[in-house]
Design a protein around this motif. Sequence first.
Motif, PDB file in Angstrom:
ATOM      1  N   CYS A 119      -2.176  19.907 -25.466  1.00 17.77           N
ATOM      2  CA  CYS A 119      -2.426  20.060 -26.901  1.00 17.77           C
ATOM      3  C   CYS A 119      -1.118  20.181 -27.664  1.00 17.77           C
ATOM      4  CB  CYS A 119      -3.317  21.277 -27.142  1.00 17.77           C
ATOM      5  SG  CYS A 119      -3.665  21.586 -28.878  1.00 17.77           S
ATOM      6  N   LEU A 120      -0.229  21.032 -27.195  1.00 13.46           N
ATOM      7  CA  LEU A 120       1.052  21.233 -27.868  1.00 13.46           C
ATOM      8  C   LEU A 120       1.926  19.985 -27.811  1.00 13.46           C
ATOM      9  CD1 LEU A 120       1.879  24.886 -26.782  1.00 13.46           C
ATOM     10  CD2 LEU A 120       1.066  24.096 -29.014  1.00 13.46           C
ATOM     11  N   ILE A 121       1.950  19.319 -26.668  1.00 13.19           N
ATOM     12  CA  ILE A 121       2.735  18.079 -26.547  1.00 13.19           C
ATOM     13  C   ILE A 121       2.192  17.013 -27.495  1.00 13.19           C
ATOM     14  CG2 ILE A 121       3.310  16.167 -24.984  1.00 13.19           C
ATOM     15  CD1 ILE A 121       3.365  18.286 -22.726  1.00 13.19           C
ATOM     16  N   TYR A 122       0.872  16.862 -27.541  1.00 12.94           N
ATOM     17  CA  TYR A 122       0.236  15.883 -28.426  1.00 12.94           C
ATOM     18  C   TYR A 122       0.615  16.134 -29.893  1.00 12.94           C
ATOM     19  CZ  TYR A 122      -3.508  13.674 -31.113  1.00 12.94           C
ATOM     20  OH  TYR A 122      -4.206  12.940 -32.028  1.00 12.94           O
ATOM     21  N   PHE A 123       0.462  17.366 -30.354  1.00  6.63           N
ATOM     22  CA  PHE A 123       0.777  17.667 -31.750  1.00  6.63           C
ATOM     23  C   PHE A 123       2.274  17.592 -32.030  1.00  6.63           C
ATOM     24  CE2 PHE A 123      -3.532  19.453 -31.871  1.00  6.63           C
ATOM     25  CZ  PHE A 123      -3.983  18.791 -32.999  1.00  6.63           C
ATOM     26  N   PHE A 124       3.094  17.975 -31.071  1.00  5.71           N
ATOM     27  CA  PHE A 124       4.544  17.878 -31.254  1.00  5.71           C
ATOM     28  C   PHE A 124       4.957  16.420 -31.444  1.00  5.71           C
ATOM     29  CE2 PHE A 124       8.829  17.302 -29.501  1.00  5.71           C
ATOM     30  CZ  PHE A 124       9.540  18.132 -30.357  1.00  5.71           C
ATOM     31  N   ILE A 125       4.441  15.530 -30.597  1.00 10.09           N
ATOM     32  CA  ILE A 125       4.758  14.098 -30.719  1.00 10.09           C
ATOM     33  C   ILE A 125       4.228  13.543 -32.029  1.00 10.09           C
ATOM     34  CG2 ILE A 125       4.223  11.815 -29.751  1.00 10.09           C
ATOM     35  CD1 ILE A 125       4.455  13.116 -26.972  1.00 10.09           C
ATOM     36  N   LEU A 126       3.002  13.893 -32.380  1.00 12.27           N
ATOM     37  CA  LEU A 126       2.398  13.395 -33.618  1.00 12.27           C
ATOM     38  C   LEU A 126       3.204  13.819 -34.846  1.00 12.27           C
ATOM     39  CD1 LEU A 126      -0.212  11.725 -33.745  1.00 12.27           C
ATOM     40  CD2 LEU A 126      -1.390  13.775 -34.478  1.00 12.27           C
ATOM     41  N   VAL A 127       3.577  15.085 -34.910  1.00 13.46           N
ATOM     42  CA  VAL A 127       4.324  15.605 -36.067  1.00 13.46           C
ATOM     43  C   VAL A 127       5.750  15.039 -36.094  1.00 13.46           C
ATOM     44  CG1 VAL A 127       5.298  17.710 -37.076  1.00 13.46           C
ATOM     45  CG2 VAL A 127       2.926  17.682 -36.306  1.00 13.46           C
ATOM     46  N   THR A 128       6.407  15.011 -34.942  1.00 17.36           N
ATOM     47  CA  THR A 128       7.781  14.509 -34.900  1.00 17.36           C
ATOM     48  C   THR A 128       7.855  13.042 -35.308  1.00 17.36           C
ATOM     49  OG1 THR A 128       8.271  16.055 -33.105  1.00 17.36           O
ATOM     50  CG2 THR A 128       9.821  14.254 -33.439  1.00 17.36           C
ATOM     51  N   LEU A 129       6.987  12.222 -34.736  1.00 17.10           N
ATOM     52  CA  LEU A 129       6.965  10.805 -35.116  1.00 17.10           C
ATOM     53  C   LEU A 129       6.620  10.636 -36.595  1.00 17.10           C
ATOM     54  CD1 LEU A 129       5.251   9.071 -32.050  1.00 17.10           C
ATOM     55  CD2 LEU A 129       7.636   8.948 -32.730  1.00 17.10           C
ATOM     56  N   GLY A 130       5.717  11.476 -37.103  1.00 18.86           N
ATOM     57  CA  GLY A 130       5.343  11.405 -38.517  1.00 18.86           C
ATOM     58  C   GLY A 130       6.503  11.705 -39.443  1.00 18.86           C
ATOM     59  N   ILE A 131       7.253  12.738 -39.127  1.00 18.39           N
ATOM     60  CA  ILE A 131       8.409  13.098 -39.963  1.00 18.39           C
ATOM     61  C   ILE A 131       9.433  11.966 -39.977  1.00 18.39           C
ATOM     62  CG2 ILE A 131      10.402  14.660 -40.117  1.00 18.39           C
ATOM     63  CD1 ILE A 131       8.487  16.886 -39.066  1.00 18.39           C
ATOM     64  N   VAL A 132       9.735  11.433 -38.804  1.00 13.81           N
ATOM     65  CA  VAL A 132      10.709  10.340 -38.729  1.00 13.81           C
ATOM     66  C   VAL A 132      10.182   9.098 -39.435  1.00 13.81           C
ATOM     67  CG1 VAL A 132      11.889   8.770 -37.125  1.00 13.81           C
ATOM     68  CG2 VAL A 132      11.756  11.215 -36.617  1.00 13.81           C
ATOM     69  N   TYR A 133       8.922   8.770 -39.206  1.00 17.26           N
ATOM     70  CA  TYR A 133       8.312   7.574 -39.795  1.00 17.26           C
ATOM     71  C   TYR A 133       8.363   7.625 -41.323  1.00 17.26           C
ATOM     72  CZ  TYR A 133       4.788   3.903 -40.472  1.00 17.26           C
ATOM     73  OH  TYR A 133       4.127   2.766 -40.846  1.00 17.26           O
ATOM     74  N   ILE A 134       7.978   8.758 -41.891  1.00 17.54           N
ATOM     75  CA  ILE A 134       7.911   8.881 -43.353  1.00 17.54           C
ATOM     76  C   ILE A 134       9.309   9.022 -43.949  1.00 17.54           C
ATOM     77  CG2 ILE A 134       7.077  10.340 -45.238  1.00 17.54           C
ATOM     78  CD1 ILE A 134       4.618  10.913 -43.395  1.00 17.54           C
ATOM     79  N   LYS A 135      10.153   9.824 -43.320  1.00 18.28           N
ATOM     80  CA  LYS A 135      11.498  10.066 -43.849  1.00 18.28           C
ATOM     81  C   LYS A 135      12.353   8.804 -43.836  1.00 18.28           C
ATOM     82  CE  LYS A 135      14.009  14.282 -43.748  1.00 18.28           C
ATOM     83  NZ  LYS A 135      14.563  15.381 -43.017  1.00 18.28           N
ATOM     84  N   LYS A 136      12.217   8.000 -42.807  1.00 16.38           N
ATOM     85  CA  LYS A 136      13.033   6.798 -42.653  1.00 16.38           C
ATOM     86  C   LYS A 136      12.359   5.524 -43.167  1.00 16.38           C
ATOM     87  CE  LYS A 136      16.507   8.869 -40.936  1.00 16.38           C
ATOM     88  NZ  LYS A 136      17.716   8.988 -41.715  1.00 16.38           N
ATOM     89  N   ASN A 137      11.220   5.666 -43.829  1.00 21.83           N
ATOM     90  CA  ASN A 137      10.489   4.500 -44.362  1.00 21.83           C
ATOM     91  C   ASN A 137      10.262   3.434 -43.293  1.00 21.83           C
ATOM     92  OD1 ASN A 137      10.526   5.635 -46.940  1.00 21.83           O
ATOM     93  ND2 ASN A 137      12.523   4.733 -47.373  1.00 21.83           N
TER      94      ASN A 137
END
Length: 192
Positions: A119-137
Amino acid sequence: MEKFIEGVAYYCSCMMLFNLIFALKMISDGVLKKEFHTLEQYIDIDFITFIFALLFLLSGIFFTLVILFTHEKFGKATLGKKITAIEVRELTTDYYFTNFSLLVLTGLSIPSCNGWASCLIYFFILVTLGIVYIKKNAFYINPVLTLFDFNVFECKAKENKKNYIIVIKDRFIKENEEITLPNVNKKIIRIN
């Protein structure tokens, strides 16, 4: 705020395949037990993680449909602006296989049905990829839009020397081509 919401929508669409792969992996690993007598036996952290994967999958489907079926309109706020595209770079093919394989391999490599750890790994990957995806367009990473014949280009406008990320359906942009942009104040401009 509108740019952030737009980024979240494209990110949810992008992660649709990741969540589908992870949910299917959880099913094959036994998150859905064949025999249960009470709901309490059935609901555990693995099942809750599975439900979140399904919810994120559904949100990805919803945002993909919104992206596919809404059209940029010319209105009073923007009558459209013609630019001449110079220094055109296609981002779809440059990054597609690298990023697609990243999503697929990540979805398959997360341990499923492993309690709080998965659960923690899943949410960590989801949030981390989301931050990078949105921040870097990183809108060009979206394999779902590629499957629906959208191409992503980065173009520099001859008139104002600004860079634009353009998502366009069923065609390519060539250098020195004149393009009418419906809204030049967005991070990403979609032309259907």
